[in-house]
Write a protein that holds these residues in place. Structure first.
Motif, short mmCIF file in Angstrom:
data_model
loop_
_atom_site.label_atom_id
_atom_site.label_comp_id
_atom_site.label_asym_id
_atom_site.label_seq_id
_atom_site.Cartn_x
_atom_site.Cartn_y
_atom_site.Cartn_z
N TYR A 68 0.83 -1.21 0.00
CA TYR A 68 0.00 0.00 0.00
C TYR A 68 0.86 1.26 0.00
CZ TYR A 68 -3.65 -3.29 1.48
OH TYR A 68 -4.51 -4.35 1.59
N ALA A 69 1.96 1.23 0.75
CA ALA A 69 2.85 2.40 0.81
C ALA A 69 3.46 2.68 -0.56
CB ALA A 69 3.94 2.19 1.85
N ALA A 70 3.92 1.63 -1.22
CA ALA A 70 4.50 1.80 -2.55
C ALA A 70 3.43 2.27 -3.54
CB ALA A 70 5.13 0.50 -3.02
N TYR A 71 2.23 1.76 -3.40
CA TYR A 71 1.13 2.16 -4.27
C TYR A 71 0.87 3.66 -4.19
CZ TYR A 71 -3.61 3.13 -5.70
OH TYR A 71 -4.71 3.71 -6.27
N GLY A 72 1.07 4.23 -3.02
CA GLY A 72 0.80 5.65 -2.84
C GLY A 72 1.52 6.53 -3.85
N GLY A 73 2.76 6.21 -4.15
CA GLY A 73 3.51 6.99 -5.14
C GLY A 73 2.92 6.86 -6.53
N VAL A 74 2.53 5.65 -6.89
CA VAL A 74 1.92 5.41 -8.20
C VAL A 74 0.59 6.15 -8.28
CG1 VAL A 74 1.03 3.65 -9.77
CG2 VAL A 74 3.09 3.20 -8.43
N TYR A 75 -0.17 6.14 -7.20
CA TYR A 75 -1.46 6.83 -7.18
C TYR A 75 -1.26 8.33 -7.41
CZ TYR A 75 -5.85 8.81 -5.67
OH TYR A 75 -7.02 9.51 -5.64
N ILE A 76 -0.27 8.91 -6.78
CA ILE A 76 -0.04 10.35 -6.93
C ILE A 76 0.28 10.70 -8.38
CG2 ILE A 76 1.55 12.23 -6.32
CD1 ILE A 76 1.56 10.94 -3.45
N VAL A 77 1.16 9.92 -9.01
CA VAL A 77 1.48 10.16 -10.42
C VAL A 77 0.23 10.01 -11.28
CG1 VAL A 77 2.79 9.27 -12.39
CG2 VAL A 77 3.91 9.54 -10.18
N SER A 78 -0.56 8.98 -11.00
CA SER A 78 -1.79 8.75 -11.76
C SER A 78 -2.78 9.89 -11.57
CB SER A 78 -2.43 7.43 -11.35
OG SER A 78 -1.56 6.37 -11.59
N ALA A 79 -2.86 10.42 -10.37
CA ALA A 79 -3.78 11.53 -10.10
C ALA A 79 -3.36 12.78 -10.88
CB ALA A 79 -3.84 11.82 -8.60
N VAL A 80 -2.05 13.02 -10.97
CA VAL A 80 -1.58 14.16 -11.75
C VAL A 80 -1.90 13.96 -13.23
CG1 VAL A 80 0.49 15.43 -12.48
CG2 VAL A 80 0.17 14.85 -10.07
N LEU A 81 -1.76 12.72 -13.72
CA LEU A 81 -2.14 12.44 -15.11
C LEU A 81 -3.64 12.60 -15.31
CD1 LEU A 81 0.14 9.37 -15.89
CD2 LEU A 81 0.31 11.67 -16.86
N TRP A 82 -4.43 12.18 -14.34
CA TRP A 82 -5.89 12.36 -14.41
C TRP A 82 -6.23 13.84 -14.49
CZ3 TRP A 82 -10.03 8.95 -14.58
CH2 TRP A 82 -11.28 9.51 -14.38
N LEU A 83 -5.56 14.64 -13.67
CA LEU A 83 -5.74 16.09 -13.68
C LEU A 83 -5.59 16.62 -15.10
CD1 LEU A 83 -5.71 18.93 -12.14
CD2 LEU A 83 -3.21 18.63 -12.13
N TRP A 84 -4.58 16.14 -15.79
CA TRP A 84 -4.27 16.63 -17.12
C TRP A 84 -5.20 16.05 -18.19
CZ3 TRP A 84 1.20 15.81 -19.66
CH2 TRP A 84 1.33 16.65 -20.75
N VAL A 85 -5.33 14.72 -18.21
CA VAL A 85 -6.07 14.05 -19.29
C VAL A 85 -7.58 14.18 -19.12
CG1 VAL A 85 -6.50 11.81 -20.38
CG2 VAL A 85 -4.17 12.45 -19.74
#
Length: 108
Positions: A60-77
């Motif tokens: 779950y901790a490692a997933y947090g970093g991937v989630y943040i990057v994905s959220a920034v991509l969601w913001l854009w796309v």
């Protein structure tokens, strides 16, 4: 299935599921938006069980970093808001942290 692909799928499922609630409560969409969102959030939880990690907390901790990057991509796309340099720098730092947590050497 590699952990990276699982994390990406989980992030998309979580963001999509959470966005349905955002759309309902903040964008005045129909409450019916939430129904597929709940399914998406269940998929997110299931996908995290497929990560190759010995401990749930580490996965779950490692997933947090991937989630943040994905959220920034969601913001854009999905939302059409271009991330600024601080969004990108912060996301990159989080992704490095996630990689360290997931793939750092462990004592046997």
């Amino acid at each position: 299935m590699t952990s990276a692909l699982v994390y990406i799928g989980a992030a998309l499922a979580e963001i999509a599921g959470c966005f349905t609630f955002w759309a309902w409560l903040r964008l005045d969409k129909s409450p019916w938006w939430v129904a597929p969102g709940i399914g998406s959030l269940c998929l997110f939880a299931y996908l995290l069980t497929l990560v190759e990690a010995d401990n749930a907390g580490r996965a779950y901790a490692a997933y947090g970093g991937v989630y943040i990057v994905s959220a920034v991509l969601w913001l854009w796309v999905a939302e059409g808001a271009k991330p600024d340099r601080w969004d990108l720098i912060g996301a990159a730092i989080c992704l490095v942290g996630a990689a360290i947590i997931l793939w750092g050497p462990r004592a046997a």
